[in-house]
Design an enzyme around this catalytic site. Structure first.
Site, PDB file in Angstrom:
ATOM      1  CB  ILE A   1     -16.259  77.564  -9.359  1.00 23.91           C
ATOM      2  CG1 ILE A   1     -16.446  76.884  -7.999  1.00 23.91           C
ATOM      3  CG2 ILE A   1     -17.386  78.499  -9.682  1.00 23.91           C
ATOM      4  CD1 ILE A   1     -16.531  77.819  -6.791  1.00 23.91           C
ATOM      5  CG  ASN A   2      -9.996  75.504 -10.892  1.00 23.03           C
ATOM      6  OD1 ASN A   2      -9.670  74.977  -9.832  1.00 23.03           O
ATOM      7  ND2 ASN A   2      -9.310  75.313 -12.003  1.00 23.03           N
TER       8      ASN A   2
ATOM      9  CB  SER B   1      -9.409  68.225 -14.203  1.00 26.31           C
ATOM     10  OG  SER B   1      -8.040  68.309 -14.452  1.00 26.31           O
TER      11      SER B   1
ATOM     12  CG  ASN C   1      -4.856  72.427  -5.206  1.00 23.36           C
ATOM     13  OD1 ASN C   1      -3.996  72.615  -6.076  1.00 23.36           O
ATOM     14  ND2 ASN C   1      -6.144  72.703  -5.410  1.00 23.36           N
TER      15      ASN C   1
ATOM     16  CB  CYS D   1      -4.674  76.407 -12.729  1.00 20.31           C
ATOM     17  SG  CYS D   1      -3.500  75.883 -11.460  1.00 20.31           S
TER      18      CYS D   1
HETATM   19  C1  SIN Z   1      -3.127  72.646  -9.631  1.00 24.80           C
HETATM   20  O1  SIN Z   1      -2.573  71.798 -10.340  1.00 24.80           O
HETATM   21  O2  SIN Z   1      -2.490  73.551  -9.084  1.00 24.80           O
HETATM   22  C2  SIN Z   1      -4.601  72.583  -9.434  1.00 24.80           C
HETATM   23  C3  SIN Z   1      -5.360  72.533 -10.682  1.00 24.80           C
HETATM   24  C4  SIN Z   1      -6.246  73.698 -10.914  1.00 24.80           C
HETATM   25  O3  SIN Z   1      -6.504  74.475  -9.996  1.00 24.80           O
HETATM   26  O4  SIN Z   1      -6.718  73.854 -12.037  1.00 24.80           O
END
Ligand code: SIN
Length: 307
Positions: free
Chosen positions: A191-192, A21, A69, A130
């Site tokens: 993992i995220n 995702s 990010n 997130c």
């Molecule tokens: C984000 O949109 O900040 C990244 C998505 C995530 O870390 O789940």
């Protein structure tokens, strides 16, 4: 012929390669680079109840072995997702997994109630990890009881497979994975991103406007492997592994450590055809090692002899 298929609850993947995702748009953006029908499935960009602009720029920065990010779940919102994005995937011959995030437990349940009748959605991935939002996200996924409440709320709304995407930013991922399993999840993905930051030493400013973001890419692969292994030891449901998978050999490591399937993320930005090359590499590996079913290597980690 190698049987590359694996099962995630009631969902059959023709091969264990999914795209993560937030790294693969809503799917069709990647048409110029690969045939998305060859994938085991795609996980679409996180969808929230209302559209979100996301965080201020800059919200992406390169690091020596990965990227930071802080997107902040920028997305079109559930209404447009249903009416404009999902129809584009009508003729794609692979699984579509909708990734969902809410500001509150009720919001997670409400979004899933809106998605659950859509025939194009084969499974739902719940984003409780997130690191870039004020509400929900990491704040939910670092607390086993809140994770459990989110999963129960969602489980009550849908019979489709529910996957819970976990954060590595916890002391014991096994505890959170077990809370998800006990509340009715069909799988967990680990993992995220790992919380991280960078500083420009000339301006003394943070690389990201929100200062702290999430680190992905090869730098986090050993962390992800350890978390996948720990989660797989803690639960009976399948674990989907992700974090720094850049090639087929990385994917094999995750499968041996206990993952039933894998997701590619940062790879999709660097080499958009990478996920399909990864499937080909997995098949060659199986042929080389006389493996007729890739499922046979899941969790096949051998003990090292004690010297
Ligand atoms: C984000 O949109 O900040 C990244 C998505 C995530 O870390 O789940």
């Amino acid at each position: 012929m190698v049987d590359l298929s694996v099962k995630i609850g009631s969902l059959t993947l023709k091969n264990p390669v999914l795209t993560a995702s937030g790294t693969f748009g809503y799917g069709r953006e990647y048409d110029p680079y690969l045939d998305i029908s060859q994938l085991g499935g795609i996980v679409t960009k996180t969808v929230t109840l209302e559209p979100r602009q996301g965080n201020p720029m800059p919200r992406i920065a390169e690091t020596p072995a990965g990227m930071l990010n802080s997107i902040g779940l920028s997305n079109v919102g559930v209404e447009k997702y249903l009416n404009e994005k999902l129809p584009l995937l009508a003729d794609v011959d692979t699984n579509v997994i909708a990734n969902v995030a809410g500001n509150t437990i009720d919001e997670y349940a409400e979004i899933v109630s809106r998605l659950q009748h859509h025939p194009r959605i084969d499974a739902i991935e719940i984003n409780v990890s997130c690191p870039n939002v004020e509400k929900g996200g990491l704040a939910f996924g670092t607390d086993a009881s809140v994770t459990a409440a989110v999963v129960k709320g969602v489980r009550n709304q849908t019979g489709k497979p529910v996957i819970v995407k976990l954060t590595p930013n916890v002391t014991d991922i096994g505890v959170i994975a077990r809370a998800a399993e006990d509340s009715g999840a069909d799988a967990v993905s680990c993992i995220n991103t790992v919380q991280g930051m960078g500083v420009n030493i000339h301006t003394r400013q943070p690389l990201l406007a929100r200062i702290i973001g999430g680190l992905s890419g090869p730098a986090i692969k050993p962390i992800a492997l350890a978390k996948v292994y720990q989660a797989a030891q803690a639960v009976r449901i399948p674990v989907i592994g992700l974090g720094g998978i850049m090639g087929w050999a990385d994917a094999v490591e995750f499968l041996i450590a206990g993952a039933t399937a894998v997701q590619t993320g940062t790879l999709n930005f660097i080499e958009p055809a990478g996920p399909v090359q990864l499937i080909q590499g997995l098949e060659s590996y199986c042929i080389t090692h006389n493996i007729s079913r890739i499922a046979d290597i899941i969790g096949s980690l051998e003990k090292r002899p004690v010297k």
